[in-house]
Structures are given as structure tokens and as C-alpha cells.
Scaffold this motif. Structure first.
Motif, mmCIF file in Angstrom:
data_model
loop_
_atom_site.group_PDB
_atom_site.id
_atom_site.type_symbol
_atom_site.label_atom_id
_atom_site.label_comp_id
_atom_site.label_asym_id
_atom_site.label_seq_id
_atom_site.Cartn_x
_atom_site.Cartn_y
_atom_site.Cartn_z
ATOM 1 N N SER A 131 85.121 0.523 -13.335
ATOM 2 C CA SER A 131 86.357 1.143 -12.832
ATOM 3 C C SER A 131 87.417 1.225 -13.932
ATOM 4 O O SER A 131 88.200 2.171 -13.978
ATOM 5 C CB SER A 131 86.898 0.364 -11.631
ATOM 6 N N LEU A 132 87.439 0.204 -14.818
ATOM 7 C CA LEU A 132 88.370 0.268 -15.937
ATOM 8 C C LEU A 132 87.984 1.407 -16.873
ATOM 9 O O LEU A 132 88.857 2.121 -17.400
ATOM 10 C CB LEU A 132 88.399 -1.068 -16.693
ATOM 11 N N ARG A 133 86.674 1.585 -17.087
ATOM 12 C CA ARG A 133 86.206 2.673 -17.949
ATOM 13 C C ARG A 133 86.659 4.015 -17.384
ATOM 14 O O ARG A 133 87.120 4.888 -18.127
ATOM 15 C CB ARG A 133 84.670 2.616 -18.038
ATOM 16 N N GLU A 134 86.543 4.189 -16.077
ATOM 17 C CA GLU A 134 86.974 5.437 -15.448
ATOM 18 C C GLU A 134 88.472 5.668 -15.642
ATOM 19 O O GLU A 134 88.913 6.795 -15.917
ATOM 20 C CB GLU A 134 86.635 5.409 -13.958
ATOM 21 N N GLU A 135 89.251 4.583 -15.508
ATOM 22 C CA GLU A 135 90.695 4.708 -15.682
ATOM 23 C C GLU A 135 91.060 5.024 -17.122
ATOM 24 O O GLU A 135 91.979 5.809 -17.390
ATOM 25 C CB GLU A 135 91.387 3.424 -15.225
ATOM 26 N N VAL A 136 90.342 4.413 -18.056
ATOM 27 C CA VAL A 136 90.588 4.664 -19.480
ATOM 28 C C VAL A 136 90.318 6.146 -19.809
ATOM 29 O O VAL A 136 91.113 6.810 -20.490
ATOM 30 C CB VAL A 136 89.709 3.739 -20.350
ATOM 31 N N GLU A 137 89.186 6.666 -19.330
ATOM 32 C CA GLU A 137 88.848 8.072 -19.608
ATOM 33 C C GLU A 137 89.847 9.022 -18.949
ATOM 34 O O GLU A 137 90.240 10.029 -19.550
ATOM 35 C CB GLU A 137 87.421 8.377 -19.121
ATOM 36 N N ALA A 138 90.258 8.685 -17.717
ATOM 37 C CA ALA A 138 91.241 9.531 -17.034
ATOM 38 C C ALA A 138 92.574 9.521 -17.783
ATOM 39 O O ALA A 138 93.253 10.549 -17.898
ATOM 40 C CB ALA A 138 91.435 9.048 -15.595
ATOM 41 N N THR A 139 92.949 8.343 -18.298
ATOM 42 C CA THR A 139 94.200 8.233 -19.052
ATOM 43 C C THR A 139 94.132 9.034 -20.339
ATOM 44 O O THR A 139 95.099 9.731 -20.714
ATOM 45 C CB THR A 139 94.508 6.757 -19.367
ATOM 46 N N ALA A 140 93.011 8.944 -21.053
ATOM 47 C CA ALA A 140 92.842 9.735 -22.274
ATOM 48 C C ALA A 140 92.907 11.220 -21.962
ATOM 49 O O ALA A 140 93.549 11.996 -22.677
ATOM 50 C CB ALA A 140 91.520 9.389 -22.949
ATOM 51 N N ALA A 141 92.237 11.648 -20.874
ATOM 52 C CA ALA A 141 92.252 13.058 -20.486
ATOM 53 C C ALA A 141 93.676 13.513 -20.201
ATOM 54 O O ALA A 141 94.091 14.607 -20.605
ATOM 55 C CB ALA A 141 91.366 13.284 -19.263
ATOM 56 N N ARG A 142 94.461 12.655 -19.505
ATOM 57 C CA ARG A 142 95.849 13.013 -19.214
ATOM 58 C C ARG A 142 96.672 13.118 -20.484
ATOM 59 O O ARG A 142 97.578 13.963 -20.593
ATOM 60 C CB ARG A 142 96.466 11.977 -18.265
ATOM 61 N N ALA A 143 96.373 12.286 -21.461
ATOM 62 C CA ALA A 143 97.099 12.362 -22.739
ATOM 63 C C ALA A 143 96.825 13.700 -23.438
ATOM 64 O O ALA A 143 97.737 14.318 -23.998
ATOM 65 C CB ALA A 143 96.680 11.207 -23.646
ATOM 66 N N PHE A 144 95.569 14.140 -23.385
ATOM 67 C CA PHE A 144 95.230 15.428 -23.996
ATOM 68 C C PHE A 144 95.908 16.577 -23.248
ATOM 69 O O PHE A 144 96.432 17.507 -23.860
ATOM 70 C CB PHE A 144 93.709 15.638 -23.989
ATOM 71 N N VAL A 145 95.892 16.492 -21.928
ATOM 72 C CA VAL A 145 96.525 17.541 -21.120
ATOM 73 C C VAL A 145 98.035 17.563 -21.374
ATOM 74 O O VAL A 145 98.643 18.635 -21.506
ATOM 75 C CB VAL A 145 96.224 17.319 -19.619
ATOM 76 N N ALA A 146 98.640 16.381 -21.439
ATOM 77 C CA ALA A 146 100.086 16.305 -21.662
ATOM 78 C C ALA A 146 100.463 16.926 -23.004
ATOM 79 O O ALA A 146 101.485 17.617 -23.113
ATOM 80 C CB ALA A 146 100.545 14.845 -21.605
ATOM 81 N N ALA A 147 99.647 16.681 -24.023
ATOM 82 C CA ALA A 147 99.917 17.291 -25.333
ATOM 83 C C ALA A 147 99.853 18.806 -25.237
ATOM 84 O O ALA A 147 100.680 19.526 -25.825
ATOM 85 C CB ALA A 147 98.907 16.778 -26.355
ATOM 86 N N GLY A 148 98.872 19.301 -24.469
ATOM 87 C CA GLY A 148 98.766 20.746 -24.282
ATOM 88 C C GLY A 148 99.938 21.317 -23.524
ATOM 89 O O GLY A 148 100.461 22.380 -23.868
#
Length: 551
Positions: free
Chosen positions: A370-387
Motif C-alpha cells: 500500500s505504501l508502494r501504491e501511495e509512493v507511485e501515486a505521489t510521483a505521478a501527481r508530481a509529474f502532473v503538477a509540473a505539467g
């Protein structure tokens, strides 16, 4: 091929039938292929000119070059109520085309052809749009056409009239003493001059008392527009009447048409009009070249504006992820939850090496999913936020105050782009997380090279305590900036983890910078079309050079 002093080369017919036809055919292809995708100030006018040029090529030059022996097409054109149909009938001495007070009288174009010329009439706009009438009164070698009004209130009639004018070898423009000062006659004459057409003018319904004044004024206007050599025929006003005009009123026009009678004389008219049309083409093509190149220049400026946004946005995005802020919030909350419920932090470390059973390690590894899922979701949000931040900056410079021409038009659809951005961010986050797995798999080798004597044992102990996937998850959370995972990783691996975490952080920063570049690319993709390439006008310039060699 056309004489430099204005004469026609003796072999011009044969040459026009082959070499010039090939050049004009290639020109037509490249003019049709030229597009003006950016809505800058000059584009609308240039596009209208491009369409007129295509019409000239399709409806006159190419059909005429393909068949020089076809009769010379003389079109009677003019505005509503000018008396074209009455004049047409009077020239043929028969009621062939409808004439009267109802408007429009010419609902169906009529073309009169001498019976012996019918078989030589080339298929094209004339034969497709007009009713063909065989008539002995039409001089041999010519086709006389009554066209709809240029200003007809029926758009279909207006369109047909313009198509027939483009197909004509000679325009016989009809206006009246009351309306020759209107804009329409002169717009039509300017258009004829623009395309190099041969023109004659009929001034109809001229009151006898006004003849001298009107003729002088009209001749002055024509001279001012460079039309002093255009034949001018005057038809006196006979008042209200029905039927044909008296023969003497149209005799000058009939004699003039008779001068063009016969295949050789009509061929001269055709060649003169062809020469004028060919001579006019370079200016038309040069105007289109300028418009295409202006599109390219505008695209170049837009690319530079987009590029100018990227460095600052990439720096801001890198700074944001390297600050470690992404590791707090939901990632920290999920870690704290697992530490409290699954006791993932309760690992015995003796002499720097984790001591545990394989079963306990498997349990921790499962808990960290579950932590792995949260980490990947957080990274994805960081990429989206930059965009998203980049998209906002791009919209500001492309659509805000002081934006360059056509800037707003290259911005992608917001909803569609949001979906693309989200999908891209998720794929990049998954790819980034795979790197952690690769680093863990290589950790034994890296530990062996480490200066710490117990580095291999510490790496082996950490992998046993959390499993490869679990240990990779802790490294990812640490790279995001989570302090709890960082302390746990330090207990497990010490300096052994430093290089792996540094590589993950570097990759994270690179990907967030790539998100900025991807956003810029999504905007610039609208400019990545052949019409906006640096050499977009090259084919037209080749055709221009060929045309200039012909004239």
C-alpha cells in the motif's frame, strides 16, 4: 516560349500544349497543397487569393492549355439589370436567353456555339454549367455566353457567374450609364486585370444627351486603372422596350466579334489571354509564397516563446521534488499507519545488520504494497503538477496580454490534454518505481564495492527483512523525501543506500523536468506540420522560377 517583346513564338501552340501545360499542372498541385494553418492577419486574404488562383488554373488555364483548338469563350458579364440577356439575344438576332424585368432573368447560363464548332468545345465549366445552343449567328471560332448576374441575390448564381468568368478567354463586361460608377464593375475589371484576362466593355442604356459626358468620364476612369486600351462599346438608351435591340445599336459589337471569327483569329485571342494569364501568375504565386513564409516566421516566433518558458519551469519542478516535500503528506501518513498497525519499523538491527526471519520479512513486504501504491501515486501527481504549472505559464505567454499572433490557437484542448498528462504521469511513475527494483537487485554487487567492510552483510540483511519489493519501496519513499523511511533505511543500510537514493532522486528530477518538456511539446506539436516547415514555400518557389522562364 512567349516572345520577350510581346510577340508569340511561331511554335507557341505546340509548346503551350506540352511544356507550359506541365508547368501549370505542377503549379496547380503545389498551390492546392499549400495551406495557411495559423490565423494571422494576412491569412484570410491570402487564402482567398489562393482559392482564386486555383479557380483560374482549374477553370481556365489547364482546360485551355489541354485543348487550344476549342473556341474562344466570350462571356457577357455584369450586374443585375445591365441588359446582358437582351444584348446577347440581339447579337444572335433571336430570343435565346430569357430577358425581362424579373430578377434574376438569367437563371441558367446559356452558351451559343456555331454548329460547326460544337465538336471542338472542350469539356469544362462552360459545358458543365451552361445550356448549349447551336446557332449560326455565333462567329466561327468563338463561344458566346450569357452568364448570371455577378451581384445576384442568389448565391448559387453569383458562384456560377464567377466560375464562368474564370473559364473565359475574353470578358465582355456590360454595365449601364447609371451604374458604371458602382464598385462592382471596377472590382470585376480589377479581377480580370489581376488574372491577365482580355477584356472589352459595353456601356449600355446611355442617354443620347449624356453620351459625350459619360464617355469622357468612363474613358478617364479606365485610363486611371491602366485600361486605356480596353475596347469600349456604347449602346444608346432606347427607353422601355421588349424584345431585341435594333441591329444598328449592336453592329459595332457584332463587327468586333466578327474580327475574331475563324480558327486562326480566335487562336490569337486565346493565346493573348493565355499570355496575359501566364504573365499574371508570378505575382499571384509570389503573394502566396510570401503568405506561406509569413506563416513559417510566425511559427518560428511561437516556438521561441514556448521554448523560453521551459528552463524556468524545469528548474522550479526539479527544486520542488528535490526539496522532499512530496515525501510528506499522504506518503508520511501511510508510513505512520503501517508503522502503527503492521509494525514495519520494528526490526532488530545488531552490529549494523538486520536480524529477522524470512516469514517476518515476507509479512513486511506484503504490508508495504500500500505504501508502494501511495509512493507511485505521489510521483505521478508530481509529474502532473509540473505539467499543469507549465501549461498555465504557456497559456499566459500565448494567450495573455502581449501574446504573439495566433498564440492561443496552438494551445491544446484542456480536457483532452488533462487525460494525456495523467496517463503520461502514471506511466512515468511506474517506470521510476521499477528503477528501485533494479537498484535493489544490484545492491549486493554495489555493497561489495563499498568501503564499509560489513556492507554486503547489511544489504543481505535488509533484503531478508523486507524482501526486494519492500526494500525498493523504502528507497522510493526516501527519495521522495519521507523522513521516517529515511531513518529506517539508514538503520538498515547506512552508506550502502546513499548511491541508490541519489540515483532515484536524480531520475525523479529528470522525469519531472521531462514533464515540463512534454507539456511544451504538446503545444509545439501544433506547429510540427509541413505547412510551417522552414522550406514550406520551396515547391512554390520552384514553380515561380519555371513560370518566370516562360514569360
Amino acid at each position: 516560349m512567349l516572345g520577350r517583346r510581346g510577340g508569340v513564338d511561331p511554335n507557341v501552340a505546340e509548346q503551350l500544349g506540352f511544356t507550359v501545360h506541365d508547368v501549370v499542372r505542377d503549379l496547380r498541385r503545389d498551390v492546392a497543397a499549400a495551406t495557411l494553418p495559423l490565423p494571422i492577419d494576412s491569412a484570410e486574404e491570402a487564402e482567398a487569393s489562393r482559392k482564386r488562383l486555383l479557380a483560374q488554373l482549374d477553370e481556365h488555364l489547364l482546360p485551355r492549355l489541354a485543348e487550344l483548338s476549342s473556341p474562344a469563350v466570350v462571356v457577357l458579364a455584369g450586374s443585375t439589370g445591365a441588359g446582358k440577356s437582351t444584348l446577347f439575344n440581339s447579337l444572335l438576332r433571336e430570343e435565346v436567353s430569357d430577358a425581362g424585368v424579373l430578377r434574376p432573368t438569367t437563371r441558367e447560363p446559356v452558351v451559343g456555339v456555331h454548329p460547326r464548332d460544337v465538336d471542338t468545345l472542350t469539356p469544362g465549366p462552360v459545358t458543365e454549367l451552361a445550356r448549349l445552343v447551336k446557332h449560326e449567328g455565333v462567329p466561327r471560332g468563338t463561344a458566346l455566353m450569357d452568364a448570371p448576374d455577378l451581384d445576384s441575390f442568389l448565391s448559387e448564381n453569383r458562384s456560377t457567374a464567377h466560375q464562368l468568368l474564370e473559364a473565359a478567354d475574353l470578358w465582355l463586361f456590360v454595365t449601364t450609364a447609371a451604374r458604371y460608377g458602382d464598385a462592382l464593375p471596377w472590382q470585376a475589371l480589377d479581377r480580370a486585370k489581376e488574372r491577365g484576362a482580355s477584356v472589352a466593355m459595353v456601356l449600355n442604356r446611355v442617354p443620347k444627351d449624356d453620351l459625350r459626358t459619360v464617355r469622357k468620364d468612363l474613358n478617364s476612369r479606365m485610363k486611371e486603372r491602366g485600361m486605356k486600351d480596353v475596347p469600349l462599346f456604347i449602346v444608346l438608351d432606347v427607353g422601355p422596350h421588349e424584345g431585341l435591340l435594333e441591329p444598328k445599336l449592336v453592329e459595332p459589337i457584332q463587327r468586333w466579334l466578327g474580327l475574331m471569327a475563324g480558327p486562326e483569329r480566335s487562336r490569337t485571342i486565346i493565346l493573348r489571354t493565355l499570355k496575359g494569364a501566364l504573365g499574371a501568375l508570378p505575382d499571384w504565386v509570389m503573394g502566396l509564397v510570401a503568405a506561406v513564409e509569413e506563416q513559417g516566421t510566425t511559427a518560428f516566433d511561437l516556438r521561441n516563446v514556448v521554448d523560453s518558458v521551459v528552463p524556468d519551469e524545469q528548474l522550479a519542478a526539479r527544486t520542488a521534488v528535490l526539496s522532499g516535500a512530496a515525501g510528506e503528506g499522504t506518503v508520511a501518513a501511510r508510513f505512520a499507519e503501517l508503522a502503527g498497525t503492521k509494525h514495519i519499523s520494528r526490526v532488530t538491527v545488531r552490529d549494523g545488520i538486520a536480524r529477522t526471519t524470512k516469514r517476518a520479512g515476507r509479512n513486511r513486504e506484503a504490508a508495504l504494497v500500500s505504501l508502494r501504491e501511495e509512493v507511485e501515486a505521489t510521483a505521478a501527481r508530481a509529474f502532473v503538477a509540473a505539467g499543469v504549472r507549465t501549461e498555465e505559464s504557456l497559456r499566459s505567454v500565448l494567450a495573455g496580454p502581449g501574446a504573439p499572433p495566433a498564440g492561443e490557437t496552438i494551445l491544446p484542448d484542456g480536457g483532452a490534454r488533462a487525460k494525456e498528462r495523467r496517463a503520461w504521469g502514471e506511466s512515468q511513475a511506474t517506470e521510476w518505481s521499477r528503477l528501485a527494483g533494479d537498484l535493489v537487485a544490484r545492491m549486493d554487487g554495489a555493497a561489495t564495492e563499498n568501503t564499509e567492510p560489513d556492507a554486503p552483510a547489511r544489504a543481505a540483511g535488509a533484503r531478508k527483512a523486507f524482501g526486494d519489493t519492500g526494500l525498493a519501496t523504502l528507497l522510493l519513499a526516501t527519495a521522495l523525501g519521507n523522513d521516517d523511511s529515511a531513518r529506517l533505511v539508514d538503520r538498515l543500510l547506512g552508506e550502502t543506500a546513499s548511491e541508490a537514493i541519489e540515483e532515484l532522486q536524480g531520475e525523479l528530477a529528470d522525469k519531472v523536468a521531462l514533464a515540463v518538456a512534454e507539456e511544451a511539446r504538446s503545444v509545439q506539436s501544433a506547429l510540427d506540420v509541413p505547412a510551417l516547415a522552414d522550406d514550406a514555400a520551396a515547391p512554390l518557389r520552384v514553380r515561380l522560377a519555371e513560370l518566370r522562364r516562360l514569360t
